[in-house]
Write a protein that holds these residues in place. Structure first.
Motif, PDB file in Angstrom:
ATOM      1  N   GLY A   1      -3.801  22.306 -13.608  1.00 34.47           N
ATOM      2  CA  GLY A   1      -3.188  21.133 -12.744  1.00 34.47           C
ATOM      3  C   GLY A   1      -1.673  21.281 -12.526  1.00 34.47           C
ATOM      4  O   GLY A   1      -1.179  21.121 -11.578  1.00 34.47           O
ATOM      5  N   LEU A   2      -1.128  21.403 -13.516  1.00 34.67           N
ATOM      6  CA  LEU A   2       0.234  21.716 -13.396  1.00 34.67           C
ATOM      7  C   LEU A   2       0.669  23.064 -12.881  1.00 34.67           C
ATOM      8  O   LEU A   2       1.647  22.978 -12.040  1.00 34.67           O
TER       9      LEU A   2
ATOM     10  N   PRO B   1       0.781  -1.094  -0.080  1.00 35.99           N
ATOM     11  CA  PRO B   1       0.036  -0.163  -0.021  1.00 35.99           C
ATOM     12  C   PRO B   1       0.886   1.244  -0.046  1.00 35.99           C
ATOM     13  O   PRO B   1       0.355   2.328  -0.263  1.00 35.99           O
ATOM     14  N   GLU B   2       2.091   1.183   0.293  1.00 37.22           N
ATOM     15  CA  GLU B   2       3.144   2.243   0.367  1.00 37.22           C
ATOM     16  C   GLU B   2       3.488   3.048  -1.006  1.00 37.22           C
ATOM     17  O   GLU B   2       4.018   3.900  -1.211  1.00 37.22           O
ATOM     18  N   ASN B   3       2.858   2.202  -2.182  1.00 32.52           N
ATOM     19  CA  ASN B   3       3.218   2.639  -3.533  1.00 32.52           C
ATOM     20  C   ASN B   3       2.889   3.985  -3.860  1.00 32.52           C
ATOM     21  O   ASN B   3       3.314   4.512  -4.725  1.00 32.52           O
ATOM     22  N   TRP B   4       1.963   4.492  -3.005  1.00 33.00           N
ATOM     23  CA  TRP B   4       1.443   6.103  -3.327  1.00 33.00           C
ATOM     24  C   TRP B   4       2.543   7.050  -3.224  1.00 33.00           C
ATOM     25  O   TRP B   4       2.784   7.959  -3.837  1.00 33.00           O
ATOM     26  N   LYS B   5       3.648   6.440  -2.394  1.00 35.64           N
ATOM     27  CA  LYS B   5       4.876   7.554  -2.167  1.00 35.64           C
ATOM     28  C   LYS B   5       5.880   7.769  -3.296  1.00 35.64           C
ATOM     29  O   LYS B   5       6.430   8.666  -3.440  1.00 35.64           O
ATOM     30  N   ASN B   6       5.515   6.943  -4.316  1.00 35.14           N
ATOM     31  CA  ASN B   6       6.512   6.989  -5.437  1.00 35.14           C
ATOM     32  C   ASN B   6       5.736   7.585  -6.696  1.00 35.14           C
ATOM     33  O   ASN B   6       6.239   7.565  -7.690  1.00 35.14           O
ATOM     34  N   MET B   7       4.694   8.036  -6.328  1.00 36.13           N
ATOM     35  CA  MET B   7       3.677   8.767  -7.513  1.00 36.13           C
ATOM     36  C   MET B   7       4.449  10.110  -7.885  1.00 36.13           C
ATOM     37  O   MET B   7       4.629  10.839  -6.869  1.00 36.13           O
ATOM     38  N   ASP B   8       4.419  10.405  -9.087  1.00 35.38           N
ATOM     39  CA  ASP B   8       5.002  11.630  -9.697  1.00 35.38           C
ATOM     40  C   ASP B   8       3.842  12.369 -10.168  1.00 35.38           C
ATOM     41  O   ASP B   8       3.096  11.913 -11.419  1.00 35.38           O
ATOM     42  N   ILE B   9       3.200  13.254  -9.684  1.00 32.50           N
ATOM     43  CA  ILE B   9       1.998  13.925  -9.770  1.00 32.50           C
ATOM     44  C   ILE B   9       2.369  14.612 -11.207  1.00 32.50           C
ATOM     45  O   ILE B   9       1.114  14.874 -11.962  1.00 32.50           O
ATOM     46  N   PHE B  10       3.492  15.477 -11.440  1.00 32.60           N
ATOM     47  CA  PHE B  10       3.371  16.144 -12.657  1.00 32.60           C
ATOM     48  C   PHE B  10       3.478  14.939 -13.925  1.00 32.60           C
ATOM     49  O   PHE B  10       2.784  15.306 -14.859  1.00 32.60           O
ATOM     50  N   GLN B  11       4.239  13.758 -13.640  1.00 30.09           N
ATOM     51  CA  GLN B  11       3.786  12.711 -14.833  1.00 30.09           C
ATOM     52  C   GLN B  11       2.708  12.311 -14.807  1.00 30.09           C
ATOM     53  O   GLN B  11       2.184  12.183 -16.147  1.00 30.09           O
ATOM     54  N   VAL B  12       1.811  12.405 -14.084  1.00 28.53           N
ATOM     55  CA  VAL B  12       0.353  11.823 -14.149  1.00 28.53           C
ATOM     56  C   VAL B  12      -0.283  12.793 -14.703  1.00 28.53           C
ATOM     57  O   VAL B  12      -1.047  12.321 -15.921  1.00 28.53           O
ATOM     58  N   ILE B  13      -0.155  14.094 -14.830  1.00 27.31           N
ATOM     59  CA  ILE B  13      -0.953  15.204 -15.514  1.00 27.31           C
ATOM     60  C   ILE B  13      -0.431  14.970 -17.098  1.00 27.31           C
ATOM     61  O   ILE B  13      -1.282  15.275 -17.869  1.00 27.31           O
TER      62      ILE B  13
ATOM     63  N   ILE C   1      -4.946  18.453  -6.595  1.00 27.26           N
ATOM     64  CA  ILE C   1      -4.634  18.774  -7.904  1.00 27.26           C
ATOM     65  C   ILE C   1      -5.401  17.836  -9.164  1.00 27.26           C
ATOM     66  O   ILE C   1      -5.702  18.733  -9.929  1.00 27.26           O
ATOM     67  N   LEU C   2      -5.757  16.707  -8.721  1.00 30.44           N
ATOM     68  CA  LEU C   2      -6.651  15.934  -9.691  1.00 30.44           C
ATOM     69  C   LEU C   2      -7.915  16.533  -9.701  1.00 30.44           C
ATOM     70  O   LEU C   2      -8.511  16.554 -10.818  1.00 30.44           O
ATOM     71  N   LEU C   3      -8.379  17.121  -8.587  1.00 27.50           N
ATOM     72  CA  LEU C   3      -9.899  17.750  -8.802  1.00 27.50           C
ATOM     73  C   LEU C   3      -9.670  18.828  -9.560  1.00 27.50           C
ATOM     74  O   LEU C   3     -10.615  19.255 -10.310  1.00 27.50           O
ATOM     75  N   VAL C   4      -8.712  19.649  -9.417  1.00 25.31           N
ATOM     76  CA  VAL C   4      -8.353  20.824 -10.207  1.00 25.31           C
ATOM     77  C   VAL C   4      -8.386  20.561 -11.733  1.00 25.31           C
ATOM     78  O   VAL C   4      -9.090  21.140 -12.387  1.00 25.31           O
ATOM     79  N   VAL C   5      -7.562  19.447 -11.989  1.00 26.56           N
ATOM     80  CA  VAL C   5      -7.520  19.106 -13.450  1.00 26.56           C
ATOM     81  C   VAL C   5      -9.119  18.643 -14.132  1.00 26.56           C
ATOM     82  O   VAL C   5      -9.687  19.313 -14.912  1.00 26.56           O
TER      83      VAL C   5
ATOM     84  N   LYS D   1      -3.443  11.195 -17.280  1.00 26.29           N
ATOM     85  CA  LYS D   1      -4.041  10.089 -16.291  1.00 26.29           C
ATOM     86  C   LYS D   1      -4.373  10.673 -15.042  1.00 26.29           C
ATOM     87  O   LYS D   1      -5.098   9.748 -14.243  1.00 26.29           O
ATOM     88  N   ALA D   2      -4.896  11.810 -15.090  1.00 29.68           N
ATOM     89  CA  ALA D   2      -5.547  12.595 -14.034  1.00 29.68           C
ATOM     90  C   ALA D   2      -6.702  11.825 -13.672  1.00 29.68           C
ATOM     91  O   ALA D   2      -7.317  11.581 -12.631  1.00 29.68           O
ATOM     92  N   LEU D   3      -7.668  11.849 -14.553  1.00 32.67           N
ATOM     93  CA  LEU D   3      -8.886  11.394 -14.638  1.00 32.67           C
ATOM     94  C   LEU D   3      -9.016  10.051 -14.167  1.00 32.67           C
ATOM     95  O   LEU D   3      -9.760   9.541 -13.198  1.00 32.67           O
ATOM     96  N   LEU D   4      -7.955   9.143 -14.809  1.00 29.65           N
ATOM     97  CA  LEU D   4      -8.066   7.721 -14.273  1.00 29.65           C
ATOM     98  C   LEU D   4      -7.805   7.491 -13.015  1.00 29.65           C
ATOM     99  O   LEU D   4      -8.298   6.889 -12.328  1.00 29.65           O
ATOM    100  N   LEU D   5      -6.855   8.284 -12.371  1.00 28.70           N
ATOM    101  CA  LEU D   5      -6.258   8.252 -11.137  1.00 28.70           C
ATOM    102  C   LEU D   5      -7.171   8.707 -10.236  1.00 28.70           C
ATOM    103  O   LEU D   5      -7.551   8.283  -9.179  1.00 28.70           O
ATOM    104  N   LEU D   6      -7.799   9.749 -10.582  1.00 28.70           N
ATOM    105  CA  LEU D   6      -9.127  10.041  -9.496  1.00 28.70           C
ATOM    106  C   LEU D   6     -10.379   9.220  -9.293  1.00 28.70           C
ATOM    107  O   LEU D   6     -10.757   8.761  -8.356  1.00 28.70           O
ATOM    108  N   ALA D   7     -10.540   8.606 -10.693  1.00 29.53           N
ATOM    109  CA  ALA D   7     -11.544   7.467 -10.624  1.00 29.53           C
ATOM    110  C   ALA D   7     -10.928   6.348  -9.708  1.00 29.53           C
ATOM    111  O   ALA D   7     -12.023   5.820  -9.089  1.00 29.53           O
TER     112      ALA D   7
END
Length: 391
Positions: A329-330, A64-76, A364-368, A80-86
């Motif tokens: 979002g960026l 469950p600690e995988n969240w720590k490795n997320m790069d939000i800039f790369q997601v946007i 950030i995802l909500l903003v996108v 993939k922002a909508l996919l991640l928010l879903a």
């Protein structure tokens, strides 16, 4: 089913040539389902256990600690922002239920995984990759349905409905499951086809092609009827792994409004009076900008983010390759860069509607998403309004 072994009512026995397949229909957050998995495996001692997990979901449940490795800039940047928010909304939904019932989401699947390791039983991750599933869902949807889902997805983070274990167990009943699927199919036939029907085929083939004479498949109760039918037919899975390409009608629809608006601007500027040209520009800029900015404001974006959404929307709406939400979002991610603590706290933050807005990552995802919704609605309002200025 065997005469000498009494299995839980949630188990459906399927005879496949000389093999015995036991489909264990579960609710994804239920203590009873976890117990059913243990009882079934203990009584049958199967050669293989199949679970309704893909590699990505397996790794998430295992770590469950995988969240720590997320790069939000790369997601946007990778859209993939909508996919991640879903995914976060669904995670939040299951997490809330799990907390009420005292069981972790996915516990029944992990029970199958743990039992396979404990008893040295072959394990098969039988589900299609979640990224492929979500992309196929999105790729096959009409624009109207996409907009509807984005709005429902956004509003769903406000909802916190309590669901008890009795309700969950009622949903596992085959009759209730079929009624739910029928209603879902009528509301969103495309989603039902990709999310349920295609995965029925995918799961059935993974179970069919697994090794061993005795196989236990731990799957959601809603998949059991479909798997039971499809497992007797050999089906190639490659077509169900393909990411759909945009059809010419989708491409046309995506470019029609921007091209038409630019054409109108050119016509007004060249052949009409200056007042009509200015009026059309004002309508497009104000309606698009205000609604995109409103979306960013609803997401509690930074004031600079809201301003960025206002100025980006009128321009990005004329270029389908760029979305206003990606810009806002960026900007939000740059101004309110998520900390390690935000990433670590994300699983806990999304358990409440308030947490979605407080955590920097989910905000950030909500903003996108909300900026994109505002911009899309703005285009749909501004386009006919500008057309009306012709008359």
């Amino acid at each position: 089913m065997t005469n000498d072994i009494q299995l839980p009512d949630s188990v459906t026995h399927v005879k496949l040539d000389d093999r015995d397949i036991y489909l264990l229909g579960t609710a994804h957050v239920s203590k009873e389902s976890v117990a059913d998995v243990h009882e079934t495996v203990d009584k049958l001692s199967p050669d293989t256990i199949c679970v309704e997990l893909c590699d990505a979901r397996f790794k998430t449940l295992r770590n469950p600690e995988n969240w720590k490795n997320m790069d939000i800039f790369q997601v946007i940047k990778e859209k993939k922002a909508l996919l991640l928010l879903a995914q976060l909304v669904m995670t939040s939904f299951y997490k809330q239920i799990g907390e009420e019932l005292g069981v972790k989401p996915g516990a029944e699947m992990m029970a199958g995984v743990d039992l396979s390791e404990e008893h040295k039983i072959t394990l098969v991750l039988a589900d299609r990759d979640i990224q492929i599933t979500m992309k196929r869902v999105w790729g096959h949807l009409r624009f109207r349905d996409k907009l509807k889902i984005m709005m429902q997805l956004g509003s769903s983070v406000f909802v916190s409905e309590k669901i008890d274990e009795e309700t969950i167990n009622e949903m596992k009943e085959k009759g209730n499951i079929e009624n739910v699927l029928d209603a879902f199919s009528k509301e969103f036939p495309t989603i039902k086809r990709v999310l349920i029907d295609e995965r029925d085929i995918y799961l059935s083939q993974k179970v069919r092609n697994s090794t061993g004479k005795k196989v236990v498949a731990v799957v959601g109760a809603g998949h059991v009827p479909g798997i039971s039918k499809q497992i007797h037919e050999e089906t190639a899975l490659e077509p169900y792994r393909e990411i759909p390409k945009s059809s010419w009608t989708t491409t046309f629809a995506k470019w029609f409004i921007p091209v038409a608006i630019v054409g109108i601007f050119v016509y007004f500027f060249t052949y009409s009076d200056t007042s009509k040209f200015k009026s059309a520009i004002y309508i497009w800029v104000i309606v698009n900008g205000v609604l995109a900015a409103l979306g960013a404001a609803i997401a509690l974006g930074h004031p600079i983010t809201i301003v960025a959404a206002f100025f980006a929307a009128p321009l990005t709406s004329l270029n389908p390759l760029i979305a206003a939400g990606w810009v806002s979002g960026l900007v939000q991610a740059w101004i309110k860069r998520p900390t390690v603590a935000d990433l670590e706290n994300l699983p806990q933050a999304i358990s409440t509607a308030k947490g979605f807005w407080k955590n920097s990552v989910s905000r950030i995802l909500l903003v996108v998403v909300f900026s994109n919704i505002g911009s899309a609605i703005g285009s749909l309002i501004a386009f006919p309004w500008i057309i009306a200025t012709f008359f």
